[in-house]
Design a protein around this motif. Structure first.
Motif, PDB file in Angstrom:
ATOM      1  N   GLY A 167     -19.205  15.296  23.638  1.00  0.00           N
ATOM      2  CA  GLY A 167     -18.786  16.100  22.492  1.00  0.00           C
ATOM      3  C   GLY A 167     -19.947  16.856  21.884  1.00  0.00           C
ATOM      4  O   GLY A 167     -21.094  16.703  22.320  1.00  0.00           O
ATOM      5  N   VAL A 169     -21.458  16.685  18.962  1.00  0.00           N
ATOM      6  CA  VAL A 169     -22.419  16.073  18.044  1.00  0.00           C
ATOM      7  C   VAL A 169     -23.009  14.819  18.688  1.00  0.00           C
ATOM      8  O   VAL A 169     -22.399  14.201  19.565  1.00  0.00           O
ATOM      9  N   CYS A 170     -24.194  14.475  18.279  1.00  0.00           N
ATOM     10  CA  CYS A 170     -24.935  13.369  18.886  1.00  0.00           C
ATOM     11  C   CYS A 170     -24.439  12.038  18.286  1.00  0.00           C
ATOM     12  O   CYS A 170     -24.449  11.856  17.068  1.00  0.00           O
ATOM     13  N   LEU A 171     -24.006  11.127  19.162  1.00  0.00           N
ATOM     14  CA  LEU A 171     -23.323   9.905  18.716  1.00  0.00           C
ATOM     15  C   LEU A 171     -24.080   8.644  19.114  1.00  0.00           C
ATOM     16  O   LEU A 171     -24.945   8.674  19.987  1.00  0.00           O
ATOM     17  N   HIS A 172     -23.699   7.533  18.508  1.00  0.00           N
ATOM     18  CA  HIS A 172     -24.179   6.224  18.941  1.00  0.00           C
ATOM     19  C   HIS A 172     -23.655   5.933  20.352  1.00  0.00           C
ATOM     20  O   HIS A 172     -22.574   6.399  20.736  1.00  0.00           O
ATOM     21  N   HIS A 175     -20.069   4.593  20.655  1.00  0.00           N
ATOM     22  CA  HIS A 175     -19.034   5.610  20.438  1.00  0.00           C
ATOM     23  C   HIS A 175     -18.859   6.456  21.706  1.00  0.00           C
ATOM     24  O   HIS A 175     -17.727   6.792  22.086  1.00  0.00           O
TER      25      HIS A 175
END
Lengths: 192, 192
Positions: A167, A169-172, A175
């Protein structure tokens, strides 16, 4: 079969960390516990077709790899402390270079990313990769980093791996695992 | 602005639960802590455009609602215990029917789902709903249940709400929140 592997750059490699302080004494072991949860849990079931590998690179005896086999795990609950307790138990037994069972479905060995890469054709989850939803086919094994970036040495091992983004945006890491599972579930069930 | 609300059917409504046993003494407070994490965390940031409401329906004084404002939360870490400690603190202060701040960005009031529904136009995340990816537009507020199904009373309150499914398999509430965020992120960034 789907496999997820997560590198814990400072994750403790013995069982001396406190379950009351997974982030501090465990070397951000909380991150890895959440990745185990995202890899293996369905609503009231476990994903028996999924394995999760934790590559632990912290003190005192790095690297070690802890393996959770979704088909065989029995005593895992969804909370972080439950995964943490099982990791702690696995890290408390003497190990050599082959996986040794600590509890049902959970085993541990010496060795890290290089060995694991000789056994799995990993794709790397990377926010700069092409969109996972647009990929014509998806691989069976995915590699992620914890809260830290891959090291230069790791990046050179991974240079030839395909990369996918989940996606904009930068996620954990946990996630991102949930999002990959969803894309695989949708393809398997013809939801796309 | 995006809002998530999660009903904790047996979640403790005072601060006497143990951070060492969020599932047991907290009434599956671990489920709600993971929902806070999925609602609010980006890789190295918080989602300042997202709020998370926990509707606690367990003993001794149900219902209470704990609100996390992504724009104002300051002392939250991603691990379950961190969210649990902040919830415990919020549940330890005397409250009335209006939100009272416990710590920055975290407040609590008496009251449950009916009141919250008068303030937000919730869609329900429900595996039987139409696919969230196919929806022409998406709402701003989403309601989920914890590990238990909605009660008959809750279902009658929710009868007129739109419903969406995040995928073909039944997931934990926090995984569903991650999937909704991803769909909203993609639409906002024109990734679809």
């Amino acid at each position: 079969m789907t496999s997820f592997a997560v590198i814990g750059h400072i994750a403790r490699t013995d069982g001396t960390f406190s379950l009351n302080d997974l982030p501090g004494t465990g070397g951000r072991m909380d991150v890895l516990c959440r990745c185990v949860n995202s890899s293996l849990f369905l609503s009231h079931d476990l994903r028996s077709d999924t394995d999760c590998y934790l590559v632990l690179c912290g003190e005192p005896s790095p690297p070690k790899t802890v393996r959770f086999l979704g088909s065989d795990v029995r005593s895992l609950s969804p909370d972080e402390r439950s995964a943490g307790a099982l990791i702690k138990k696995a890290l408390s037994i003497p190990v050599g270079s082959e996986f040794r069972d600590a509890t049902s479905g959970i085993s541990v060995r010496k060795g890290g990313l290089a060995r694991l890469m000789s056994e799995h054709a990993f794709a790397v989850l990377d926010e700069k990769g092409p969109d996972v939803r647009q990929a014509e086919t998806l691989p069976e094994a995915f590699l992620l980093s914890d809260h830290l970036n891959f090291t230069t040495e790791e990046e050179s091992l991974l240079a030839a791996c395909p990369r996918y983004s989940v996606g904009p945006v930068c996620l954990h890491a946990n996630h991102a695992i949930t999002l990959v599972h969803n894309e695989l579930d949708r393809r398997r069930c013809k939801w796309n």
